[in-house]
Design a protein around this motif. Sequence first.
Motif, PDB file in Angstrom:
ATOM      1  N   PRO A  51       0.808  -1.227   0.000  1.00 20.03           N
ATOM      2  CA  PRO A  51       0.000   0.000   0.000  1.00 20.03           C
ATOM      3  C   PRO A  51       0.842   1.278   0.000  1.00 20.03           C
ATOM      4  N   GLN A  52       2.085   1.180   0.504  1.00 18.13           N
ATOM      5  CA  GLN A  52       2.928   2.372   0.545  1.00 18.13           C
ATOM      6  C   GLN A  52       3.315   2.860  -0.850  1.00 18.13           C
ATOM      7  N   ILE A  53       3.266   1.963  -1.854  1.00 21.56           N
ATOM      8  CA  ILE A  53       3.501   2.433  -3.225  1.00 21.56           C
ATOM      9  C   ILE A  53       2.187   2.430  -4.013  1.00 21.56           C
ATOM     10  N   GLY A  99      10.575   4.337  12.700  1.00 20.12           N
ATOM     11  CA  GLY A  99      10.366   5.346  11.678  1.00 20.12           C
ATOM     12  C   GLY A  99       9.615   4.691  10.549  1.00 20.12           C
ATOM     13  N   CYS A 100       9.208   5.459   9.569  1.00 19.33           N
ATOM     14  CA  CYS A 100       8.436   4.895   8.451  1.00 19.33           C
ATOM     15  C   CYS A 100       8.644   5.769   7.229  1.00 19.33           C
ATOM     16  N   LEU A 101       8.844   5.119   6.083  1.00 17.56           N
ATOM     17  CA  LEU A 101       9.041   5.883   4.843  1.00 17.56           C
ATOM     18  C   LEU A 101       7.807   6.722   4.502  1.00 17.56           C
ATOM     19  N   SER A 102       6.662   6.358   5.049  1.00 13.18           N
ATOM     20  CA  SER A 102       5.437   7.130   4.806  1.00 13.18           C
ATOM     21  C   SER A 102       5.252   8.271   5.815  1.00 13.18           C
ATOM     22  N   GLN A 141       5.889  -6.748  12.603  1.00 14.26           N
ATOM     23  CA  GLN A 141       4.643  -6.158  13.133  1.00 14.26           C
ATOM     24  C   GLN A 141       4.358  -4.801  12.493  1.00 14.26           C
ATOM     25  N   HIS A 142       5.399  -4.013  12.271  1.00 16.91           N
ATOM     26  CA  HIS A 142       5.225  -2.702  11.628  1.00 16.91           C
ATOM     27  C   HIS A 142       4.667  -2.865  10.215  1.00 16.91           C
ATOM     28  N   GLU A 143       5.244  -3.835   9.462  1.00 16.98           N
ATOM     29  CA  GLU A 143       4.809  -4.021   8.067  1.00 16.98           C
ATOM     30  C   GLU A 143       3.389  -4.585   8.000  1.00 16.98           C
ATOM     31  N   ASP A 145       1.057  -4.194  10.134  1.00 18.11           N
ATOM     32  CA  ASP A 145       0.155  -3.084  10.470  1.00 18.11           C
ATOM     33  C   ASP A 145      -0.229  -2.282   9.220  1.00 18.11           C
ATOM     34  N   HIS A 146       0.746  -2.078   8.327  1.00 20.25           N
ATOM     35  CA  HIS A 146       0.458  -1.323   7.104  1.00 20.25           C
ATOM     36  C   HIS A 146      -0.702  -1.958   6.327  1.00 20.25           C
ATOM     37  N   LEU A 147      -0.762  -3.299   6.344  1.00 17.91           N
ATOM     38  CA  LEU A 147      -1.803  -3.997   5.570  1.00 17.91           C
ATOM     39  C   LEU A 147      -3.175  -3.831   6.209  1.00 17.91           C
ATOM     40  N   ASP A 182      13.979   2.975   8.471  1.00 16.35           N
ATOM     41  CA  ASP A 182      12.590   3.342   8.196  1.00 16.35           C
ATOM     42  C   ASP A 182      11.890   2.181   7.512  1.00 16.35           C
ATOM     43  N   ASP A 183      10.659   1.970   7.877  1.00 11.42           N
ATOM     44  CA  ASP A 183       9.883   0.915   7.216  1.00 11.42           C
ATOM     45  C   ASP A 183       8.773   1.538   6.416  1.00 11.42           C
TER      46      ASP A 183
HETATM   47 NI    NI Z   1       6.180   1.918   7.548  1.00  8.51          NI
END
Ligand code: NI
Length: 183
Positions: A51-53, A99-102, A141-143, A145-147, A182-183
Amino acid sequence: MAVREVLRMGHPLLHQVAQPVEQFNTLELDMLIKDMFDTMDAMKGAGLAAPQIGVSLRVVIFGVEANPRYPDVEPVPTTVLIHPQITVLGEETQEDWEGCLSVPGLRGMVPRWNRIRYDGADIKGKPLECEVSGFHARVVQHEVDHLDGILYPERIRDMRTFGFERELFPEVFGDAAVPIGDD
Ligand code: NI
């Protein structure tokens, strides 16, 4: 090579639940994953979710190489994970910086489960299962969560730990320093 634009917090796609992958071994899926790696590598990320892209599918990638400049960062094997499911093992949690690239330029302290098992499928649709802990478990867990449309700031307990990395860590994030993790 296609480095894609990374959506930033506030974009509606980052806040919705991503869709299942219907078909494996397609050119489309292979291209998506290749673009995700190109983008993650170009931005020196530790992980990335589709989803980040701008693709609302349940696909994540992650991986961190050992870096002598950052001895505290544990290496994480390069992984493609589709349809991930997390099972929490034990009740122990740990709090650390994310951190997060988004969410560029910012960091915050996030509590995560210390030990988890994750299940899912690899790029070919073959079942994948792994038990992980610590930083590796945090990245997964961070990734995942993005979904589910969750960004890490939503999980911060003490908002006073949420801030700009250059203010929080001036010695690491000076002008010449390259941000990592960053994720
Ligand atoms: Ni992220």
